[in-house]
Each structure stands twice: as structure tokens, then as C-alpha cells.
Write a protein that holds these residues in place. Structure first.
Motif, PDB file in Angstrom:
ATOM      1  N   PHE A  26       1.605  16.704   5.033  1.00 49.28           N
ATOM      2  CA  PHE A  26       0.783  15.836   4.179  1.00 49.28           C
ATOM      3  C   PHE A  26       0.241  16.620   2.979  1.00 49.28           C
ATOM      4  O   PHE A  26       0.172  16.096   1.869  1.00 49.28           O
ATOM      5  CB  PHE A  26      -0.378  15.236   4.978  1.00 49.28           C
ATOM      6  N   LEU A  40       8.856  12.517   7.598  1.00 50.51           N
ATOM      7  CA  LEU A  40       7.510  12.255   7.079  1.00 50.51           C
ATOM      8  C   LEU A  40       7.117  10.802   7.315  1.00 50.51           C
ATOM      9  O   LEU A  40       6.010  10.504   7.742  1.00 50.51           O
ATOM     10  CB  LEU A  40       7.469  12.561   5.582  1.00 50.51           C
ATOM     11  N   ALA A  41       8.074   9.924   7.046  1.00 51.99           N
ATOM     12  CA  ALA A  41       7.807   8.497   7.247  1.00 51.99           C
ATOM     13  C   ALA A  41       7.515   8.226   8.716  1.00 51.99           C
ATOM     14  O   ALA A  41       6.607   7.468   9.048  1.00 51.99           O
ATOM     15  CB  ALA A  41       8.995   7.665   6.768  1.00 51.99           C
ATOM     16  N   ALA A  82       4.044   9.345   9.754  1.00 48.84           N
ATOM     17  CA  ALA A  82       2.969   8.470   9.302  1.00 48.84           C
ATOM     18  C   ALA A  82       3.024   7.111   9.989  1.00 48.84           C
ATOM     19  O   ALA A  82       2.098   6.321   9.895  1.00 48.84           O
ATOM     20  CB  ALA A  82       3.078   8.272   7.783  1.00 48.84           C
ATOM     21  N   LEU A 123       2.682   4.728  12.837  1.00 47.20           N
ATOM     22  CA  LEU A 123       2.004   4.654  14.145  1.00 47.20           C
ATOM     23  C   LEU A 123       2.854   4.004  15.215  1.00 47.20           C
ATOM     24  O   LEU A 123       2.595   4.143  16.390  1.00 47.20           O
ATOM     25  CB  LEU A 123       0.700   3.886  14.007  1.00 47.20           C
ATOM     26  N   PRO A 156       4.880   3.134  -2.738  1.00 41.52           N
ATOM     27  CA  PRO A 156       5.933   3.847  -2.021  1.00 41.52           C
ATOM     28  C   PRO A 156       6.563   4.923  -2.903  1.00 41.52           C
ATOM     29  O   PRO A 156       6.739   4.730  -4.109  1.00 41.52           O
ATOM     30  CB  PRO A 156       6.930   2.745  -1.683  1.00 41.52           C
ATOM     31  N   PHE A 173      -2.492  11.058   1.043  1.00 41.22           N
ATOM     32  CA  PHE A 173      -1.914  12.212   1.737  1.00 41.22           C
ATOM     33  C   PHE A 173      -2.976  13.301   1.935  1.00 41.22           C
ATOM     34  O   PHE A 173      -3.021  13.954   2.976  1.00 41.22           O
ATOM     35  CB  PHE A 173      -0.725  12.787   0.953  1.00 41.22           C
ATOM     36  N   VAL A 232      -7.080  11.085  13.800  1.00 36.37           N
ATOM     37  CA  VAL A 232      -6.238   9.889  13.659  1.00 36.37           C
ATOM     38  C   VAL A 232      -5.320   9.750  14.877  1.00 36.37           C
ATOM     39  O   VAL A 232      -5.114   8.657  15.395  1.00 36.37           O
ATOM     40  CB  VAL A 232      -5.413   9.941  12.345  1.00 36.37           C
ATOM     41  N   ALA A 285      -5.302   6.673  17.291  1.00 39.70           N
ATOM     42  CA  ALA A 285      -4.043   5.919  17.374  1.00 39.70           C
ATOM     43  C   ALA A 285      -3.605   5.712  18.819  1.00 39.70           C
ATOM     44  O   ALA A 285      -2.864   4.776  19.124  1.00 39.70           O
ATOM     45  CB  ALA A 285      -2.938   6.646  16.601  1.00 39.70           C
ATOM     46  N   LEU A 325      -8.967   2.981  13.970  1.00 37.38           N
ATOM     47  CA  LEU A 325      -8.022   3.033  12.854  1.00 37.38           C
ATOM     48  C   LEU A 325      -7.961   1.693  12.169  1.00 37.38           C
ATOM     49  O   LEU A 325      -8.013   0.652  12.819  1.00 37.38           O
ATOM     50  CB  LEU A 325      -6.614   3.338  13.361  1.00 37.38           C
ATOM     51  N   VAL A 365      -2.971   2.343   7.788  1.00 36.93           N
ATOM     52  CA  VAL A 365      -2.023   3.332   8.295  1.00 36.93           C
ATOM     53  C   VAL A 365      -0.594   2.831   8.101  1.00 36.93           C
ATOM     54  O   VAL A 365       0.319   3.602   7.829  1.00 36.93           O
ATOM     55  CB  VAL A 365      -2.321   3.670   9.767  1.00 36.93           C
ATOM     56  N   GLU A 366      -0.417   1.521   8.221  1.00 38.13           N
ATOM     57  CA  GLU A 366       0.925   0.976   7.957  1.00 38.13           C
ATOM     58  C   GLU A 366       1.287   1.142   6.479  1.00 38.13           C
ATOM     59  O   GLU A 366       2.428   1.396   6.131  1.00 38.13           O
ATOM     60  CB  GLU A 366       1.000  -0.497   8.382  1.00 38.13           C
ATOM     61  N   LEU A 395       0.254   3.591   4.677  1.00 40.36           N
ATOM     62  CA  LEU A 395       0.606   5.009   4.577  1.00 40.36           C
ATOM     63  C   LEU A 395       2.052   5.225   5.006  1.00 40.36           C
ATOM     64  O   LEU A 395       2.808   5.958   4.353  1.00 40.36           O
ATOM     65  CB  LEU A 395      -0.324   5.824   5.474  1.00 40.36           C
ATOM     66  N   ALA A 396       2.430   4.585   6.105  1.00 42.62           N
ATOM     67  CA  ALA A 396       3.807   4.716   6.591  1.00 42.62           C
ATOM     68  C   ALA A 396       4.782   4.204   5.541  1.00 42.62           C
ATOM     69  O   ALA A 396       5.820   4.808   5.285  1.00 42.62           O
ATOM     70  CB  ALA A 396       3.969   3.956   7.901  1.00 42.62           C
ATOM     71  N   ALA A 401       5.224   6.608   2.651  1.00 46.56           N
ATOM     72  CA  ALA A 401       6.048   7.772   2.969  1.00 46.56           C
ATOM     73  C   ALA A 401       7.498   7.380   3.200  1.00 46.56           C
ATOM     74  O   ALA A 401       8.371   8.231   3.263  1.00 46.56           O
ATOM     75  CB  ALA A 401       5.495   8.475   4.210  1.00 46.56           C
ATOM     76  N   ASP A 402       7.719   6.076   3.302  1.00 44.22           N
ATOM     77  CA  ASP A 402       9.055   5.615   3.660  1.00 44.22           C
ATOM     78  C   ASP A 402       9.899   5.369   2.409  1.00 44.22           C
ATOM     79  O   ASP A 402       9.666   4.446   1.655  1.00 44.22           O
ATOM     80  CB  ASP A 402       8.942   4.318   4.472  1.00 44.22           C
TER      81      ASP A 402
END
Lengths: 114, 114
Positions: A31, A103-104, A107, A109, B13, B31, B43, B47, B95, B100-101, B103-104, B107-108
Motif C-alpha cells: 500500500f 494488490l487487488a 484489498a 475483503l 480505479p 492507499f 482492518v 474484516a 468496517l 473497502v469495496e 478500495l478493492a 486496486a483492480d
């Protein structure tokens, strides 16, 4: 470089069973490599390019000096997020897709992959 | 709190069409909030828990003092990644799944959601 790659190899999804200190540190390193606007933009440029991108092509869009771009490149290399290929005078950069997918997943969950 | 939430709202993204400076900064902020082993572990604990978690239950597993845990909690709150609920003497943390989604998705590189 070994320490670098271990950041990508050892990091664990955030929702994985409780992380130990080492796993948490590796995940945080990943991160941290992206915790900078210039590095986010470099990864963004590489992610939207089919071909490897010359460092010389990053200077103008980022509005940064060449040494500063090289500094950020080094951080991304150390984190194992990009590849670097020397062509004559210039370095050409490309994303390591597997590292970015890792990385994806970190992150994510839902822990989709890995 | 406005600046905080904007990190989650504005971030984009990594593979999105070229990010402007503001979007890159918001993405980097997100990040940055996770660029610390203790915050990754907080986290991670949240989670893996169905119920909100008392700050008092984080002190021992993290091996940190209460003020240090509170410092990290503040960083995660500021990034919009967690919610905080006061119950008597203690704060309970959970959370923010949507954050957080997000964030995912950031990173995706496949840009699955958003």
C-alpha cells in the motif's frame, strides 16, 4: 530486490485469518508504494498503455523532473509492481500484471483470488 | 470529515482513463491510510469479525498502547474506511464495507465495479 519481491509474495488479503506482524508489514509495504499521487499516476499511465512506456514519456504528463520520476520508478520497482527494461539511453516501464492483481486481491475483503 | 470522505468518493480505479492530479491524490490518500502494519492489522481484525469490535479488544492483539491504537483508528476514520460507535466508555469499530469495496475496485486494474 529480494525484500521487494517478498512484499508481493508474502502480503495477504485483508480479510484473511488474523495476519501476523510479518504479513501485515508486507501488506502495508504494498500500500505504501502506492501512497503517493505521482506513483498512482505512473501506475495509471502504465495500466492504460498496451506497450511499455519510456520514462521520457512520463516527465511531461506528470510535470516532474527526470530525477523525481526515477525516484518514483525505483519505489514501484522495489515494491515489485512494475518491470523495467533498458533500451539504449532510456528505461521502459510496464506493469507486472500479477503483482497488481495480487494488490487487488489484498484489498478485496471477499478474498477472491490467491 | 469532508476531506476524509472525499478520499473514498473521489478516488478512481488505477486503470481508469488518465487521472488528474486531484483524483490521483484522493487515490493515494486511500492507499496511505493502509500503508501501516498496525492499520492493516486493525482492518484485518475488523474484516474477520461479524460484530463491531471494541477498541479495548484491539490493544492486546496489536501489542500497542491505547493512545497508539486511537491514533491509528483516527487515520482509518479520516480515510472513511471504518465506522465508530460510542458505547459508554469505549468506542466500537466496524468496517465500512462499501469503502473497502471501493478500495478493492481502485486496486483492480480490470475496473470491475464503480
Amino acid at each position: 530486490m529480494a525484500a521487494v519481491e517478498s512484499a508481493v509474495v508474502c502480503c495477504a488479503p485483508l480479510a484473511a485469518p488474523l495476519l501476523d506482524e510479518q504479513e501485515a508489514a508486507a501488506t502495508a509495504e504494498l500500500f505504501k508504494a502506492l501512497a503517493d499521487p505521482a506513483r498512482v499516476r505512473i501506475v495509471n499511465i502504465l495500466a492504460t498503455s498496451v506497450e511499455p512506456v519510456c520514462v521520457c514519456e512520463l516527465i511531461e504528463p506528470l510535470g516532474l523532473s527526470q530525477p523525481t520520476v526515477s525516484h518514483h520508478m525505483k519505489k514501484l520497482l522495489d515494491a515489485g509492481l512494475i518491470d523495467r527494461e533498458q533500451r539504449g539511453k532510456w528505461a521502459y516501464l510496464s506493469l507486472k500484471r500479477d503483482a497488481v492483481e495480487k494488490l487487488a486481491a489484498v484489498a478485496d475483503l471477499k478474498g477472491v483470488c490467491c
